[in-house]
Write an enzyme that holds these catalytic residues in place. Structure first.
Site, PDB file in Angstrom:
ATOM      1  N   SER A 155       8.535  -2.934   0.442  1.00 26.08           N
ATOM      2  CA  SER A 155       8.848  -1.553  -0.151  1.00 26.08           C
ATOM      3  C   SER A 155       8.210  -0.302   0.283  1.00 26.08           C
ATOM      4  CB  SER A 155       8.054  -1.799  -1.739  1.00 26.08           C
ATOM      5  OG  SER A 155       6.767  -2.395  -1.545  1.00 26.08           O
ATOM      6  N   ASP A 169       1.632   5.610  -6.716  1.00 22.33           N
ATOM      7  CA  ASP A 169       1.605   4.495  -7.930  1.00 22.33           C
ATOM      8  C   ASP A 169       0.406   3.428  -7.690  1.00 22.33           C
ATOM      9  OD1 ASP A 169       2.760   2.871  -6.027  1.00 22.33           O
ATOM     10  OD2 ASP A 169       4.778   2.781  -6.774  1.00 22.33           O
ATOM     11  N   HIS A 201       1.473   2.014  -3.550  1.00 23.78           N
ATOM     12  CA  HIS A 201       2.281   2.555  -2.703  1.00 23.78           C
ATOM     13  C   HIS A 201       1.603   4.011  -2.333  1.00 23.78           C
ATOM     14  CE1 HIS A 201       5.290   0.137  -4.272  1.00 23.78           C
ATOM     15  NE2 HIS A 201       5.423  -0.115  -2.928  1.00 23.78           N
TER      16      HIS A 201
END
Length: 358
Positions: free
Chosen positions: A34, A322, A325
């Protein structure tokens, strides 16, 4: 009277562009999780998605599937190299001439091990991403022929970002995964290295020569891990301590890969670069290091950024976007370290040097 043959103009233009790209340019191929996903998981049956606002709030206000407020680490690397953003492999429009601009295979929740992140649903693991790359090569070979493809791949740069999910969504999740019962931290790190080495050799054998392999950052310092601690604000040392075998081994693996003919492989010291930011935030323009800009609960890290949640307004002052990340501001620093950094951050050479070798 003979008929005057007029070649198809569209084909002629396409062929001209193709030859120019193959001879003069390189592309960026991205593999990972991600941290560098640009939307592959949008097309998969997965709960690990970020195709909703406020993700992308600083990316032209467009949630694309990037797990950031703005650009990812590889977006910025591509810009600094003068290359277009590689398109997501899973996007049906990623075909034909678009492949010449590179492809992004990264998938949120993906790990080196196939089982890592499986509780999120579908994702492209490292093994599957290599298979997907082979699919791309078949298409490119049909367009440009074997010799041109060999030259094109040798000039191109691959960026690989793996390992985080093998820890936070496998080894450090004993309620779901058994790996921490079956392996001690050193054994698990070596397991990951052996699996990774095998697929890196596969990518080399498929034609890639220039690879930048990022290490794992200090996972014990992300808001998600801090949120579980009784002592507010502290990084989780027990989490950070298990990463050493993998990161140190990855650097040694790079040395081994560089013994192969034509290989130009570098290790990105993500742990050191992020650690420097966390230890000296003011130097880099940050003043919030222990919580997410968008998230819920302690450290804004117990539940990650939800649809249409109101994020912080001073995003450039936050290290974390977040629960998991970094912000675009951090990604920009990491990209500069990768492109221009000294051997402490990009070993044994940076991406700029990598593109000039051979």
């Amino acid at each position: 009277m003979g008929i005057l043959y007029q070649p198809n103009l569209t084909f002629f233009i396409f062929f001209t562009i193709l030859i120019r790209v193959v001879v003069c340019q390189r592309a960026l191929f991205v593999f990972g999780d991600s941290l560098v996903d640009v939307g592959n998981n949008n097309f998969l049956n997965s709960v690990a998605k970020s195709n909703y606002f406020p993700y992308g709030i600083d990316f032209n206000m467009q949630p694309t599937g990037r797990f950031s407020n703005g650009k990812t680490f590889v977006d910025i690397i591509g810009e600094m190299m003068g290359l277009p953003y590689p398109s997501a492999f899973a996007d049906p429009s990623t075909r034909g001439a678009k492949l010449l601009e590179g492809v992004n295979y990264a998938s949120a929740a993906a790990g080196i091990l196939d089982e890592s992140g499986q509780h999120y649903g579908e994702r492209y693991s490292l093994n599957q991403q290599v298979v997907n790359f082979e699919t791309t090569l078949d298409q490119l070979r049909a367009m440009m022929g074997g010799d041109n493809l060999t030259s094109f791949l040798a000039k191109s740069v691959a960026v690989l970002v793996f390992g985080s999910n093998d820890y936070i969504n496998n080894y450090l999740m004993p309620s779901i995964y058994s790996s921490s019962f079956n392996y001690n931290p050193v054994q698990f790190g070596n397991l990951l290295l052996n699996r990774y080495a095998s697929q890196l050799l596969t990518l080399y054998n498929l034609g890639l020569r220039r690879m930048f392999i990022a290490g794992i950052g200090p996972l014990g310092c992300i808001p998600n891990q801090r949120a579980g601690q009784a002592t507010t604000g502290r990084c989780v040392d027990s989490v950070n301590n298990v990463l050493g075998t993998f990161n140190e081994g990855l650097k040694s693996l790079v040395d081994e890969l560089n013994k192969r003919q034509g290989a130009v492989v570098a290790y990105g010291n993500t742990y050191g670069a992020v650690g420097d930011i966390l230890n000296n935030p003011a130097t880099h323009g940050f003043n919030v290091v222990d919580r997410g800009c968008c998230g819920i609960g302690r450290n804004q890290g117990q539940i990650t950024c939800l649809p249409f949640e109101n994020p912080c307004t001073n995003r450039n002052q936050y290290v974390f976007w977040d629960a998991f990340h970094p912000t675009e501001a951090v990604n920009a620093i990491l990209a500069r370290r990768a492109i221009y950094g000294p051997p402490l951050h990009a070993y044994p050479f940076n991406i700029q040097q990598m593109t000039l070798l051979n």
